[in-house]
Design a protein around this motif. Structure first.
Motif, PDB file in Angstrom:
ATOM      1  N   ASN A  49     -73.981  27.471  -7.931  1.00  0.00           N
ATOM      2  CA  ASN A  49     -73.317  27.601  -9.224  1.00  0.00           C
ATOM      3  C   ASN A  49     -72.058  28.451  -9.108  1.00  0.00           C
ATOM      4  OD1 ASN A  49     -75.211  26.048 -10.545  1.00  0.00           O
ATOM      5  ND2 ASN A  49     -76.481  27.795 -11.170  1.00  0.00           N
ATOM      6  N   ALA A  50     -72.148  29.514  -8.300  1.00  0.00           N
ATOM      7  CA  ALA A  50     -70.967  30.368  -8.101  1.00  0.00           C
ATOM      8  C   ALA A  50     -69.854  29.586  -7.424  1.00  0.00           C
ATOM      9  CB  ALA A  50     -71.337  31.599  -7.259  1.00  0.00           C
ATOM     10  N   ILE A  51     -70.245  28.764  -6.433  1.00  0.00           N
ATOM     11  CA  ILE A  51     -69.242  27.972  -5.723  1.00  0.00           C
ATOM     12  C   ILE A  51     -68.645  26.931  -6.652  1.00  0.00           C
ATOM     13  CG2 ILE A  51     -68.894  26.304  -3.858  1.00  0.00           C
ATOM     14  CD1 ILE A  51     -71.098  27.787  -2.316  1.00  0.00           C
ATOM     15  N   THR A  52     -69.484  26.261  -7.431  1.00  0.00           N
ATOM     16  CA  THR A  52     -69.003  25.229  -8.339  1.00  0.00           C
ATOM     17  C   THR A  52     -68.071  25.821  -9.387  1.00  0.00           C
ATOM     18  OG1 THR A  52     -71.059  24.006  -8.043  1.00  0.00           O
ATOM     19  CG2 THR A  52     -69.698  23.417  -9.946  1.00  0.00           C
ATOM     20  N   ALA A  53     -68.428  26.997  -9.918  1.00  0.00           N
ATOM     21  CA  ALA A  53     -67.616  27.636 -10.950  1.00  0.00           C
ATOM     22  C   ALA A  53     -66.243  27.998 -10.416  1.00  0.00           C
ATOM     23  CB  ALA A  53     -68.322  28.881 -11.478  1.00  0.00           C
ATOM     24  N   SER A  54     -66.183  28.395  -9.175  1.00  0.00           N
ATOM     25  CA  SER A  54     -64.914  28.837  -8.609  1.00  0.00           C
ATOM     26  C   SER A  54     -64.186  27.728  -7.872  1.00  0.00           C
ATOM     27  CB  SER A  54     -65.164  29.971  -7.608  1.00  0.00           C
ATOM     28  OG  SER A  54     -65.878  29.468  -6.498  1.00  0.00           O
ATOM     29  N   ARG A  55     -64.879  26.605  -7.665  1.00  0.00           N
ATOM     30  CA  ARG A  55     -64.402  25.483  -6.867  1.00  0.00           C
ATOM     31  C   ARG A  55     -64.296  25.861  -5.395  1.00  0.00           C
ATOM     32  NH1 ARG A  55     -59.306  22.564  -9.227  1.00  0.00           N
ATOM     33  NH2 ARG A  55     -59.826  21.218  -7.471  1.00  0.00           N
ATOM     34  N   GLY A  56     -64.808  27.010  -5.028  1.00  0.00           N
ATOM     35  CA  GLY A  56     -64.948  27.370  -3.629  1.00  0.00           C
ATOM     36  C   GLY A  56     -63.640  27.681  -2.934  1.00  0.00           C
ATOM     37  N   ILE A  57     -63.764  28.020  -1.655  1.00  0.00           N
ATOM     38  CA  ILE A  57     -62.592  28.256  -0.815  1.00  0.00           C
ATOM     39  C   ILE A  57     -62.194  26.938  -0.174  1.00  0.00           C
ATOM     40  CG2 ILE A  57     -61.698  29.476   1.185  1.00  0.00           C
ATOM     41  CD1 ILE A  57     -63.524  31.776   0.501  1.00  0.00           C
ATOM     42  N   GLN A  58     -60.950  26.564  -0.351  1.00  0.00           N
ATOM     43  CA  GLN A  58     -60.467  25.286   0.134  1.00  0.00           C
ATOM     44  C   GLN A  58     -59.259  25.479   1.039  1.00  0.00           C
ATOM     45  OE1 GLN A  58     -59.963  22.423  -3.109  1.00  0.00           O
ATOM     46  NE2 GLN A  58     -61.086  23.807  -4.461  1.00  0.00           N
ATOM     47  N   ASP A  59     -58.980  24.479   1.845  1.00  0.00           N
ATOM     48  CA  ASP A  59     -57.764  24.460   2.642  1.00  0.00           C
ATOM     49  C   ASP A  59     -56.718  23.668   1.867  1.00  0.00           C
ATOM     50  OD1 ASP A  59     -58.856  25.918   4.721  1.00  0.00           O
ATOM     51  OD2 ASP A  59     -59.634  24.146   5.741  1.00  0.00           O
ATOM     52  N   ILE A  60     -55.617  24.346   1.498  1.00  0.00           N
ATOM     53  CA  ILE A  60     -54.596  23.750   0.639  1.00  0.00           C
ATOM     54  C   ILE A  60     -53.265  23.689   1.384  1.00  0.00           C
ATOM     55  CG2 ILE A  60     -53.330  23.971  -1.546  1.00  0.00           C
ATOM     56  CD1 ILE A  60     -56.260  23.421  -1.986  1.00  0.00           C
ATOM     57  N   ASP A  61     -52.576  22.582   1.261  1.00  0.00           N
ATOM     58  CA  ASP A  61     -51.225  22.465   1.807  1.00  0.00           C
ATOM     59  C   ASP A  61     -50.322  23.456   1.071  1.00  0.00           C
ATOM     60  OD1 ASP A  61     -48.634  21.791   2.516  1.00  0.00           O
ATOM     61  OD2 ASP A  61     -48.893  19.632   2.220  1.00  0.00           O
ATOM     62  N   PRO A  62     -49.716  24.422   1.755  1.00  0.00           N
ATOM     63  CA  PRO A  62     -48.903  25.438   1.062  1.00  0.00           C
ATOM     64  C   PRO A  62     -47.693  24.863   0.344  1.00  0.00           C
ATOM     65  CG  PRO A  62     -48.601  25.592   3.443  1.00  0.00           C
ATOM     66  CD  PRO A  62     -49.747  24.645   3.214  1.00  0.00           C
ATOM     67  N   ARG A 138     -46.944  28.351   5.403  1.00  0.00           N
ATOM     68  CA  ARG A 138     -45.865  27.366   5.311  1.00  0.00           C
ATOM     69  C   ARG A 138     -44.977  27.453   6.554  1.00  0.00           C
ATOM     70  NH1 ARG A 138     -42.455  27.608  -0.107  1.00  0.00           N
ATOM     71  NH2 ARG A 138     -44.451  26.929  -0.986  1.00  0.00           N
ATOM     72  N   TYR A 139     -44.724  28.664   7.005  1.00  0.00           N
ATOM     73  CA  TYR A 139     -43.928  28.867   8.215  1.00  0.00           C
ATOM     74  C   TYR A 139     -44.611  28.240   9.430  1.00  0.00           C
ATOM     75  CZ  TYR A 139     -41.872  31.466  12.149  1.00  0.00           C
ATOM     76  OH  TYR A 139     -41.277  31.819  13.349  1.00  0.00           O
ATOM     77  N   LEU A 140     -45.932  28.368   9.488  1.00  0.00           N
ATOM     78  CA  LEU A 140     -46.697  27.825  10.612  1.00  0.00           C
ATOM     79  C   LEU A 140     -46.938  26.322  10.484  1.00  0.00           C
ATOM     80  CD1 LEU A 140     -49.400  30.628  10.935  1.00  0.00           C
ATOM     81  CD2 LEU A 140     -47.484  30.230  12.491  1.00  0.00           C
ATOM     82  N   GLY A 141     -46.773  25.796   9.284  1.00  0.00           N
ATOM     83  CA  GLY A 141     -47.067  24.386   9.070  1.00  0.00           C
ATOM     84  C   GLY A 141     -48.553  24.099   9.028  1.00  0.00           C
ATOM     85  N   GLN A 142     -49.348  25.083   8.573  1.00  0.00           N
ATOM     86  CA  GLN A 142     -50.788  24.891   8.492  1.00  0.00           C
ATOM     87  C   GLN A 142     -51.279  25.189   7.090  1.00  0.00           C
ATOM     88  OE1 GLN A 142     -51.978  27.780  11.518  1.00  0.00           O
ATOM     89  NE2 GLN A 142     -52.674  29.229   9.962  1.00  0.00           N
ATOM     90  N   ASP A 143     -52.475  24.672   6.769  1.00  0.00           N
ATOM     91  CA  ASP A 143     -53.035  24.876   5.440  1.00  0.00           C
ATOM     92  C   ASP A 143     -53.371  26.347   5.212  1.00  0.00           C
ATOM     93  OD1 ASP A 143     -52.827  22.206   4.945  1.00  0.00           O
ATOM     94  OD2 ASP A 143     -54.930  21.742   5.294  1.00  0.00           O
ATOM     95  N   VAL A 144     -53.381  26.731   3.934  1.00  0.00           N
ATOM     96  CA  VAL A 144     -53.748  28.088   3.561  1.00  0.00           C
ATOM     97  C   VAL A 144     -55.144  28.057   2.947  1.00  0.00           C
ATOM     98  CG1 VAL A 144     -52.636  27.873   1.290  1.00  0.00           C
ATOM     99  CG2 VAL A 144     -53.056  30.140   2.232  1.00  0.00           C
ATOM    100  N   ARG A 145     -55.965  29.032   3.313  1.00  0.00           N
ATOM    101  CA  ARG A 145     -57.299  29.138   2.730  1.00  0.00           C
ATOM    102  C   ARG A 145     -57.141  29.753   1.352  1.00  0.00           C
ATOM    103  NH1 ARG A 145     -61.866  28.808   5.503  1.00  0.00           N
ATOM    104  NH2 ARG A 145     -62.845  30.543   4.427  1.00  0.00           N
ATOM    105  N   ALA A 146     -57.694  29.076   0.352  1.00  0.00           N
ATOM    106  CA  ALA A 146     -57.448  29.495  -1.031  1.00  0.00           C
ATOM    107  C   ALA A 146     -58.698  29.377  -1.878  1.00  0.00           C
ATOM    108  CB  ALA A 146     -56.329  28.641  -1.632  1.00  0.00           C
ATOM    109  N   LEU A 147     -58.849  30.328  -2.764  1.00  0.00           N
ATOM    110  CA  LEU A 147     -59.863  30.274  -3.804  1.00  0.00           C
ATOM    111  C   LEU A 147     -59.184  29.684  -5.038  1.00  0.00           C
ATOM    112  CD1 LEU A 147     -62.577  31.069  -5.131  1.00  0.00           C
ATOM    113  CD2 LEU A 147     -61.607  33.336  -5.507  1.00  0.00           C
ATOM    114  N   VAL A 148     -59.677  28.563  -5.538  1.00  0.00           N
ATOM    115  CA  VAL A 148     -59.059  27.869  -6.664  1.00  0.00           C
ATOM    116  C   VAL A 148     -59.927  28.041  -7.904  1.00  0.00           C
ATOM    117  CG1 VAL A 148     -58.225  25.663  -7.544  1.00  0.00           C
ATOM    118  CG2 VAL A 148     -58.039  26.183  -5.105  1.00  0.00           C
TER     119      VAL A 148
END
Length: 336
Positions: A49-62, A138-148
């Motif tokens: 439920n905590a993960i669903t409420a927060s949508r979890g930590i995701q890898d996002i294109d910066p 963004r400088y590295l060209g890699q995804d950023v780990r994000a809490l959404v």
């Protein structure tokens, strides 16, 4: 109190979503929980439920992340990237490059940034905090780990302020500018107290600095991470008392080496401040202040309203007569 409960709820939500022991990395990388069969999962319903409420930590294109809210750093600007051309032309601050080198191996970014889905641009996100980490990725060209998380503006501001209040690397001046930006965006003093966890007195100190040190001058000096309230207040008071003006300060900084740190630039300004202004009071209610920047006269009407009104009517003629007398006396002295 509702406001405190709101703050506690945000803190609890962020902690619940970011605590490693509460996460299963494989589950987090899959589709949202509502679209998964979790019957065989070892994650408890409470954790899910905590993960669903927060949508979890995701890898996002910066490059999908947009700036939002009051700026809290002088040297970090997150701008939207709409094309590969924009990405290639972006200039990265040296501190961002250094951070990028520390998180270069994928998975090395241990602290996630906080984002919320953009309501205006589908498929994009707005940053609540973590701009330097986003720029580094963004400088590295890699995804950023994000809490959404879906958040209203006030909750987002509170989360941003809570994160900033726990950081030791934000300078005194950056915190003052952050408070200024929050107020300029229409929030109340009380909301600033809550967002930054500061008192009325601290906000008053911040405001004195930002009211008297123009942003253009503060940008020219920089964050000055080693300089606290006393130095910035000294500069603010000097500007307030006209012992130095903005143009003079800019000129003092203009020819300094780019290699000088922001703390050194601030110290350079402070070392050239004149002493306390000379104040002359020729008659009751009239004060003439002389500084390195010039001369000012202040007439207090309540002490002698009749004289103040007369002076207001005749001040132009008096100054003209004084000028003529000055030119005559100066000419006589030169001739002699």
């Amino acid at each position: 109190m509702p406001e405190q409960k709101n703050k506690d709820g945000i803190i609890a939500g962020i902690r619940a979503a970011t605590a490693k022991q509460e996460m299963n990395s494989e589950v987090l990388q899959e589709a949202p929980a509502a679209e998964r069969d979790t019957s065989g999962s070892r994650i408890s319903n409470r954790r899910m439920n905590a993960i669903t409420a927060s949508r979890g930590i995701q890898d996002i294109d910066p490059n999908l992340i947009l700036p939002w809210g009051p700026k809290d750093r002088l040297d970090v600007e997150l701008t939207a990237v709409n094309s590969e051309k924009d990405k290639n032309e972006q200039v990265f601050d040296q501190s961002v490059v250094e951070l990028a080198n520390s998180i270069r191996p994928p998975g090395s970014q241990h602290v996630p940034v906080l984002l919320r889905p953009s309501e205006n641009q589908k498929g994009r996100y707005e940053v609540i905090y973590g701009r330097r980490r986003i720029l580094a990725c963004r400088y590295l060209g890699q995804d950023v780990r994000a809490l959404v998380r879906k958040m209203e503006d006030k909750d987002a501001l509170l989360a941003k302020g809570l994160e900033n209040s726990s950081r030791a690397d934000l300078s005194y001046y950056e915190r003052a500018r952050f408070a200024q930006e929050i107020l300029e965006q229409g929030y109340t003093n009380e909301e600033v107290y809550s967002a930054l966890s500061i008192s009325k007195n601290v906000l008053s100190q911040y405001t004195r600095v930002t009211n008297n040190v123009p942003n253009s001058l503060g940008d020219k000096i920089g964050p000055a991470p080693k300089s606290g309230r006393p130095k910035w207040t000294t500069l603010a008071v000097a500007l307030e008392e006209e012992r130095i003006n903005t143009m003079q300060a800019h000129n003092m900084l203009k020819d300094l080496s780019p290699a000088m740190s922001s703390d050194q630039r601030l110290d350079h300004l402070l070392s050239h401040l004149s002493k306390e202004p000379d104040i002359l009071e020729p008659v009751n209610g009239v004060k003439i202040k002389t500084t390195s920047g010039g001369l000012t006269m202040k007439v207090t009407a309540k002490d002698d309203p009749a004289f103040a009104n007369w002076l207001k009517t005749n001040i132009g003629e008096l100054i003209q007569e004084s000028r003529e007398r000055f030119e005559k006396e100066s000419g006589t002295e030169e001739a002699g």
